[in-house]
Design an enzyme around this catalytic site. Sequence first.
Site, PDB file in Angstrom:
ATOM      1  N   HIS A 211      12.345  28.952  30.613  1.00 38.29           N
ATOM      2  CA  HIS A 211      13.226  30.341  30.903  1.00 38.29           C
ATOM      3  C   HIS A 211      12.995  31.539  30.331  1.00 38.29           C
ATOM      4  O   HIS A 211      12.687  32.213  31.273  1.00 38.29           O
ATOM      5  CB  HIS A 211      14.571  29.534  31.396  1.00 38.29           C
ATOM      6  CG  HIS A 211      14.509  28.425  31.468  1.00 38.29           C
ATOM      7  ND1 HIS A 211      15.016  27.159  31.236  1.00 38.29           N
ATOM      8  CD2 HIS A 211      15.072  28.788  33.501  1.00 38.29           C
ATOM      9  CE1 HIS A 211      15.307  26.986  32.567  1.00 38.29           C
ATOM     10  NE2 HIS A 211      15.656  27.556  33.120  1.00 38.29           N
ATOM     11  N   ARG A 318      20.258  31.549  39.752  1.00 34.07           N
ATOM     12  CA  ARG A 318      20.215  30.697  38.580  1.00 34.07           C
ATOM     13  C   ARG A 318      21.682  31.754  37.664  1.00 34.07           C
ATOM     14  O   ARG A 318      21.512  32.626  37.222  1.00 34.07           O
ATOM     15  CB  ARG A 318      19.312  31.088  37.716  1.00 34.07           C
ATOM     16  CG  ARG A 318      17.892  30.228  38.003  1.00 34.07           C
ATOM     17  CD  ARG A 318      16.731  30.047  37.303  1.00 34.07           C
ATOM     18  NE  ARG A 318      15.820  28.925  36.965  1.00 34.07           N
ATOM     19  CZ  ARG A 318      14.308  29.244  37.827  1.00 34.07           C
ATOM     20  NH1 ARG A 318      14.319  30.814  38.680  1.00 34.07           N
ATOM     21  NH2 ARG A 318      14.026  28.680  37.338  1.00 34.07           N
ATOM     22  N   ARG A 354      22.959  28.735  43.265  1.00 31.28           N
ATOM     23  CA  ARG A 354      23.351  27.809  41.918  1.00 31.28           C
ATOM     24  C   ARG A 354      24.358  27.724  41.059  1.00 31.28           C
ATOM     25  O   ARG A 354      24.330  28.691  40.429  1.00 31.28           O
ATOM     26  CB  ARG A 354      21.333  27.091  41.433  1.00 31.28           C
ATOM     27  CG  ARG A 354      21.398  26.391  40.882  1.00 31.28           C
ATOM     28  CD  ARG A 354      20.642  25.107  40.549  1.00 31.28           C
ATOM     29  NE  ARG A 354      20.338  26.876  39.182  1.00 31.28           N
ATOM     30  CZ  ARG A 354      19.638  26.555  38.129  1.00 31.28           C
ATOM     31  NH1 ARG A 354      18.329  25.284  38.473  1.00 31.28           N
ATOM     32  NH2 ARG A 354      19.060  27.367  37.300  1.00 31.28           N
ATOM     33  N   GLU A 453      15.461  17.344  40.973  1.00 32.11           N
ATOM     34  CA  GLU A 453      14.909  17.760  39.935  1.00 32.11           C
ATOM     35  C   GLU A 453      14.395  16.387  38.868  1.00 32.11           C
ATOM     36  O   GLU A 453      13.842  16.561  37.462  1.00 32.11           O
ATOM     37  CB  GLU A 453      15.136  19.135  39.339  1.00 32.11           C
ATOM     38  CG  GLU A 453      17.202  19.327  38.683  1.00 32.11           C
ATOM     39  CD  GLU A 453      17.104  20.706  38.880  1.00 32.11           C
ATOM     40  OE1 GLU A 453      16.305  21.594  37.933  1.00 32.11           O
ATOM     41  OE2 GLU A 453      18.317  20.839  38.729  1.00 32.11           O
ATOM     42  N   ASP A 477      11.777  20.851  36.305  1.00 32.80           N
ATOM     43  CA  ASP A 477      12.095  19.980  35.371  1.00 32.80           C
ATOM     44  C   ASP A 477      11.309  18.775  36.037  1.00 32.80           C
ATOM     45  O   ASP A 477      11.338  17.171  35.621  1.00 32.80           O
ATOM     46  CB  ASP A 477      13.543  20.267  35.930  1.00 32.80           C
ATOM     47  CG  ASP A 477      14.891  20.995  34.631  1.00 32.80           C
ATOM     48  OD1 ASP A 477      13.958  21.234  33.785  1.00 32.80           O
ATOM     49  OD2 ASP A 477      15.178  21.685  34.763  1.00 32.80           O
ATOM     50  N   CYS A 524      12.378  25.647  44.931  1.00 35.84           N
ATOM     51  CA  CYS A 524      12.493  26.871  43.774  1.00 35.84           C
ATOM     52  C   CYS A 524      11.939  25.910  42.950  1.00 35.84           C
ATOM     53  O   CYS A 524      11.983  27.283  41.925  1.00 35.84           O
ATOM     54  CB  CYS A 524      13.874  26.820  43.947  1.00 35.84           C
ATOM     55  SG  CYS A 524      14.968  25.462  43.347  1.00 35.84           S
TER      56      CYS A 524
HETATM   57  C1  PEP Z   1      13.415  23.661  38.129  1.00 32.92           C
HETATM   58  O1  PEP Z   1      13.719  23.225  37.203  1.00 32.92           O
HETATM   59  O2  PEP Z   1      12.473  23.960  39.607  1.00 32.92           O
HETATM   60  C2  PEP Z   1      14.791  24.934  38.434  1.00 32.92           C
HETATM   61  C3  PEP Z   1      13.612  25.831  39.346  1.00 32.92           C
HETATM   62  O3  PEP Z   1      15.387  24.963  37.757  1.00 32.92           O
HETATM   63  P1  PEP Z   1      15.431  25.723  36.369  1.00 32.92           P
HETATM   64  O4  PEP Z   1      13.769  26.615  35.950  1.00 32.92           O
HETATM   65  O5  PEP Z   1      16.046  26.750  36.612  1.00 32.92           O
HETATM   66  O6  PEP Z   1      15.702  24.496  35.243  1.00 32.92           O
HETATM   67 MG    MG Z   2      15.854  22.825  37.190  1.00 31.63          MG
END
Ligand code: PEP
Ligand code: MG
Length: 600
Positions: A211, A318, A354, A453, A477, A524
């Site tokens: 992240h 997010r 989300r 995911e 994920d 996404c």
């Molecule tokens: C993902 O897992 O692709 C996603 C968009 O969520 P995050 O990156 O916030 O886990």
């Molecule tokens: Mg994710």
Amino acid sequence: MARKGRSRNAGPSEGAVPGGEITLKGIPASPGVAIGRAFLLDSEEIPIVRQAVAPSEIPQEIARFEEALIKTRREILGIQAKISEEIGSEHGEIFNAHLMVLEDRALIEEVVTRLKDDQVAVESIFAEVLRKYVKAFSKVEDEYLRERTSDLEDVGRRILHNLTGLKRRGLSELAQPVIVVAYDLSPSDTASMHRQHVIGFVTDIGGRTSHTAIMAKSLEIPAVVGLETATRRIRPDDQLVVYGSTGTVIVNPEPQTLKTYEELKLKLETLDQALLKVKDLPAETPDGRRVQLAANIELPEEIPSVIAHGAEGIGLYRTEFFYMNRKDLPTEEEQFEAYRHVAKALAPHPVVIRTIDLGGDKFMSEFRVPHEMNPFLGWRAIRFCLARPDIFKVQLRATLRASVFGKIKLMYPMISGVEELRAANEILEEVKGELTREGKPFDPKVEVGAMIEVPSAALTVDLLAKEASFFSIGTNDLIQYSLAVDRVNEKIAYLYEPAHPAVLRLIRQIIDVAHEHHLWVGMCGEMAGEPALALILLGLGLDSFSTSPVNVPRIKQVIRAVPTFRAKEVVKEAMRLATGREVEDFAQGRLRELVPEAAK
Ligand code: PEP
Ligand code: MG
């Protein structure tokens, strides 16, 4: 973050050239070139003035020294307790070495003796003695002892801060443009960065879809992660070139190298301007297939960038960043204001909110989530929300109330099966009932989607389709769970392959089954922002791409240049290939032929 498992070995990929510049190779996290001075987080020089003291003031100086030692000990014990509680006692133990430095009799006695002999203020004596020790330790043969150098430096810096009363500088207090060099940056560190002053960053650990890397991209800050030895090879104030697109960092570049990168920086900036020309054109294939091209955001402050890059709405908001960098929980009113603001700013385009995805590598600053062995497989996202309906309901109320101000959609993260989706929807219905009774307006037709995911969700899209109105594939994920590769671990980053045949097959299946059930399906995850892979996704029939605002124009170029039949041809060929590398190379080759302007 504790310095866990810190590698002291020079990475295999780094090399010094004769002129003295050093090239370090890491993992590309956020594109672009940054040129500037290094700011080593937590290791800035502390200004010390060598001030004479009268013999009568010596006892006072000794007392100051002792106080600073006690204060430092208290600080370290505090950090140790916090780290042990949050991520485990084995990490807390790292600080035992720090505590030992504070009890080093030889060091303490040398300071006191020299204080009496030299008669200058204790901070300058201590700084000199510390320098001597650091020098001696860094030269010893024994690797274990040599590794103690940084403990000594860390503790020494703390003592000096306590002696001088100078505060440690945090990322939010930077006054000049710098490139931040850190062992690790948490997403909340990144979120609190002063954007004007942090022009780039590099870290020792981390992967492409950590992240922290995602934040860098959305802040449009060039970044390289997973460098392993950056904090050891880079000194404060070194001149740095960070080339985020290739994962290259050059320390103290030669004039010729500097010139090359200055030119590249200019070229990329001009190219970005050219890309923005497609901003107001529709995301439509030459044969007239309209695709939704949206942006991912972490903070409402990113809206101008979303609009500037020509995204049609937000495909992933997010919201968990709302819960970070603070001591309390965000109230319903606070969230309502933020969601309303985003919905209004993007209307009539949709905004997919989300629900909180805390856990994994995103932690609420003050909320005590127990330490887990496998946080990405643990108590995170929807699991956390279902266990804490009190927290979840506040967010659902705020989202529903904001839904009358634009086109809001709701989306749950980490759904692993139908039961979770049903349970979340039940809570949503309860909240709708409450709002109706209270006479608070909301859009009763708010669409509710599930992120796909987790492999179990990917394989049961037909069952989930009965409980959701849309799907969004979270490849960040999905890749880590289907390939069993921790997305933030730089050691195995080479295995993290979006183009892996297993990933492509899962994606194909998700899209096909969702379409059979007449549901639209978006993506996404970071994969949706990779032009070469977008070619494949287009051919697979993906309905919506959502990516960091900076990636939007390039993906639009791909969509506008490639007719559906060509994209399908690319898919057919790609699906025959046996490895992720082969697929990636093939897709890059096709991209160069079909959309040369979008190729890297
Ligand atoms: C993902 O897992 O692709 C996603 C968009 O969520 P995050 O990156 O916030 O886990
Ligand atoms: Mg994710």
